[in-house]
Design an enzyme around this catalytic site. Structure first.
Site, PDB file in Angstrom:
ATOM      1  N   GLU A  49       0.953  -1.129  -0.022  1.00  0.00           N
ATOM      2  CA  GLU A  49       0.008  -0.070   0.200  1.00  0.00           C
ATOM      3  C   GLU A  49       0.875   1.285  -0.045  1.00  0.00           C
ATOM      4  O   GLU A  49       1.711   1.302   0.837  1.00  0.00           O
ATOM      5  CB  GLU A  49      -1.039  -0.066   1.375  1.00  0.00           C
ATOM      6  CG  GLU A  49      -1.882   1.043   1.066  1.00  0.00           C
ATOM      7  CD  GLU A  49      -2.523   1.680  -0.143  1.00  0.00           C
ATOM      8  OE1 GLU A  49      -2.338   2.805  -0.648  1.00  0.00           O
ATOM      9  OE2 GLU A  49      -3.246   0.508  -0.339  1.00  0.00           O
ATOM     10  N   ASP A  52      -5.862  -5.304  -7.514  1.00  0.00           N
ATOM     11  CA  ASP A  52      -6.983  -4.421  -7.415  1.00  0.00           C
ATOM     12  C   ASP A  52      -6.452  -2.950  -7.390  1.00  0.00           C
ATOM     13  O   ASP A  52      -6.770  -2.038  -6.248  1.00  0.00           O
ATOM     14  CB  ASP A  52      -7.681  -5.059  -6.049  1.00  0.00           C
ATOM     15  CG  ASP A  52      -8.999  -4.132  -5.828  1.00  0.00           C
ATOM     16  OD1 ASP A  52      -9.559  -3.480  -6.762  1.00  0.00           O
ATOM     17  OD2 ASP A  52      -9.550  -4.182  -4.566  1.00  0.00           O
TER      18      ASP A  52
END
Length: 285
Positions: free
Chosen positions: A120, A166
């Site tokens: 992330e 994603d």
């Protein structure tokens, strides 16, 4: 990066994605050998459906709000149970306040021998993710670009596992990057399971993605799409798509049961498509 998933957490696309994710994880957990999950764009990990972003977006009400606690046939209920159990465990006081992102869903299925790498880049989301997964020695959080993180971490030392891709689709080339990144990762780890999510706002980009994936030579590629056949706002999400490489042999039959049933919970006009881009006979719906 301006995308904030908190506005969209628990929407119908999350439900579609996470139901399929839990079916794959349930399959991986069913065998004793360890597995590794690589989550390329992991997000914040946990989302407050009573928070200002979720209240402002309100998308979860038409997503998980229709599925959590719904009365379903036994065959559907048994396949949904692992997914709904994760949500129930996150809300021990009852009701529906918190919604898990993919890293927390993955963690719920992991055993002592399994591992998770969660990438992330966005600082606030990365900080929230660290809080959500604090103290779990099976988890490694990498603050880096998920596109880089995929190939940097395949193949894992475990012989089994899943790569979840994603991205937020803020960049114009996110759709086109998918096929190239998948081809390179698959070359390095051809036995891994790969799950790629994409938004459907119009047909051009998803259909072009399908054509590219047919050309890259990956031998076993399944596509799952869920469409809400209702009028959407300009630029809004009309459907949710998944590309599944090396899916468990059980998955196609499970999705034949799940997709129409879950779609009807969202809207009677929902439609789905389940077909093979490579490796099996087409089964379009």
């Amino acid at each position: 990066m301006n995308y904030q998933h908190a506005f969209h957490a628990g929407n119908f696309a999350d439900v579609h994605k996470h139901i399929v994710l839990t079916r794959i994880l349930d399959y991986l957990r069913g065998k004793p050998a360890p597995f590794r999950i690589i989550d390329s764009h992991a997000g914040a990990g946990r989302y407050d459906l009573a928070g200002p972003e979720a209240i402002r977006g309100g998308e979860w009400r038409d997503g998980i709000g229709h599925v959590f606690g719904a009365d379903c046939p036994a065959s559907v209920r048994s396949l949904l149970k692992p997914y709904l159990d994760v949500i129930t465990a996150l809300n021990p006081n009852g009701g529906l306040r918190l919604y898990p992102g993919s890293p927390l869903i993955a963690k719920a299925f992991m055993r002592r021998q399994d591992r998770l790498i969660a990438c992330e880049l966005e600082p606030r989301a990365a900080a929230s993710l660290k809080t959500a997964l604090r103290g779990d020695v099976r988890v490694k959080i990498l603050e880096l670009d998920g596109w880089v993180g995929i190939n940097a971490n395949v193949p894992p030392k475990e012989r089994r596992g899943l790569v979840l891709i994603d991205p937020p689709y803020e960049q114009t080339d996110d759709f086109t990057r998918l096929s190239g990144v998948l081809a390179e990762a698959h070359r390095k780890w051809p036995t891994g399971i790969y799950m790629l999510w994409y938004p459907i706002k119009e047909r051009d980009a998803p259909d072009a993605l399908g054509r590219r994936l047919r050309r890259i030579g990956v031998p076993k590629v399944m596509r799952s799409e869920m469409m809400l056949s209702v009028r959407r706002t300009e630029g809004g999400l009309a459907g949710s798509g998944l590309i599944l490489v090396n899916p468990p042999f059980t998955l196609a039959a499970e999705l034949e049961i799940l997709l129409p049933a879950v779609g009807r919970l969202f809207t009677p006009a929902a439609a789905h498509r389940l077909d093979w881009l490579a490796g099996e006979l087409s089964a379009k719906h």
